[in-house]
Design an enzyme around this catalytic site. Structure first.
Site: not given
Ligand SMILES: NC(=O)c1ccc[n+]([C@@H]2O[C@H](COP(=O)([O-])OP(=O)(O)OC[C@H]3O[C@@H](n4cnc5c(N)ncnc54)[C@H](OP(=O)(O)O)[C@@H]3O)[C@@H](O)[C@H]2O)c1
Length: 285
Positions: A57, A121
């Site tokens: 989240y 966060y």
């Molecule tokens: N994006 C960034 O800039 C960034 C930067 C630093 C670190 N990160 C980390 O990198 C990781 C991946 O990021 P991302 O950009 O790939 O994020 P994303 O596109 O938002 O993907 C997250 C996925 O997790 C799913 N999800 C959310 N809540 C869930 C739950 N309760 N149970 C199971 N699945 C759930 C979402 O599904 P729904 O959309 O259907 O809810 C989505 O498919 C995360 O851990 C994030 O903290 C991201």
């Protein structure tokens, strides 16, 4: 290696699905990390060797307003995954963030730097990192400013590159922050490195994973527009640590003392723009 991938429809998850052999992709509603029974069910039926958790989240202002949900998804759920992995002797790979740092260091953060998150966060993700340490084979991989063709689901399918590409079509001029620095991380490269960590049997522990170098959002925007040959003028703007009531790190660049350099963010950006369907304007200075 059989891997249950949680968050498989996300920006990073999508890239992992493309390259991981034996991956079992799961996402909400089938598997919700906050519902332990749903995780138990998939583990019991698939008998994986690895649980790889990319779910989060991570809408930063929303986490501030909804701290309990942030902790349920980013921390308590990770504790549950860790306990399942420990009980069954599985490997856990958990993805975390640069936002565990306060941004007050004048250089990129390495794995040895002490976290000090500034917002809900970051605190919830740091708590998740601690819980994730429980299994014998546990990896915590911190990323920064992720961009990929799938876009970030937690941010409405957008990421910085997609936002700038949209602006290039509609705006003559944009203002972009020049005093916030990070290490853009291409989801494709992150997926490849996570696979390498597992396949080469890197020692369990904490890893920083980002493309080489760092830049401000302003520099990132300039390079995007340069590479696609856009005429949009980019102007600098300056932010303070508190943005719309939420504190954020001004510097969250990551460097790794443990992973061999990944290609530079500029090279990774070129690859991403090609994937987005753009012809690269190499010669434009
Ligand atoms: N994006 C960034 O800039 C960034 C930067 C630093 C670190 N990160 C980390 O990198 C990781 C991946 O990021 P991302 O950009 O790939 O994020 P994303 O596109 O938002 O993907 C997250 C996925 O997790 C799913 N999800 C959310 N809540 C869930 C739950 N309760 N149970 C199971 N699945 C759930 C979402 O599904 P729904 O959309 O259907 O809810 C989505 O498919 C995360 O851990 C994030 O903290 C991201």
């Amino acid at each position: 290696m059989k891997t249950v991938l949680i968050g498989s429809q996300g920006q990073l998850g999508t890239e992992i699905v493309k390259i991981f052999p034996g991956v079992i992709p799961v996402d909400v509603p089938e598997v919700d990390v906050t519902v332990p029974e749903s995780v138990e069910r998939i583990v019991e039926s698939c008998r994986p060797d690895v649980i790889l958790n990319t779910s989060a989240y991570h809408n930063v202002p929303d986490c501030e307003k909804n701290v309990e949900l942030a902790f349920r998804v980013n921390a308590v759920a990770v504790r549950n995954l860790a306990e399942i992995c420990k009980a069954r002797g599985l490997t856990l790979v958990h993805v975390s963030t640069d936002y565990v740092f306060d941004g007050r260091k004048n250089a990129p953060y390495t794995e040895a730097d002490v976290p000090n998150p500034l917002n809900a966060y970051g605190v919830s993700k740091l708590a998740g990192e601690f819980f994730a340490r429980k299994p014998e084979k546990s990896y915590v991989v911190r990323l920064s400013s992720v961009f990929g063709v799938a876009g970030c689901r937690g941010k409405g399918g957008k990421n910085f590159v997609k936002t700038m590409l949209a602006m290039a079509k509609t705006r003559d001029k944009v203002q972009v922050t020049s005093n916030i620095v990070s290490s853009p991380t291409y989801a494709v490269d992150a997926a490849v490195k996570i696979k390498e960590i597992l396949e080469k049997g890197f020692p369990p522990g904490l890893y920083h994973l980002a493309n080489g170098g760092s830049c401000s959002w302003y520099e990132f925007a300039l390079e995007i527009f340069r590479l696609i040959g856009a005429k949009t003028v980019v102007e600098e703007k300056f932010e303070t640590e508190e943005l719309a009531g939420v504190l954020r790190p001004m510097n969250s660049a990551l460097a790794s003392a443990k992973i061999a350099p990944v290609r530079s963010w500029r090279e990774a950006l070129k690859a991403n723009l090609k994937e987005e369907g753009y012809a690269i304007q190499e010669a434009v200075a």
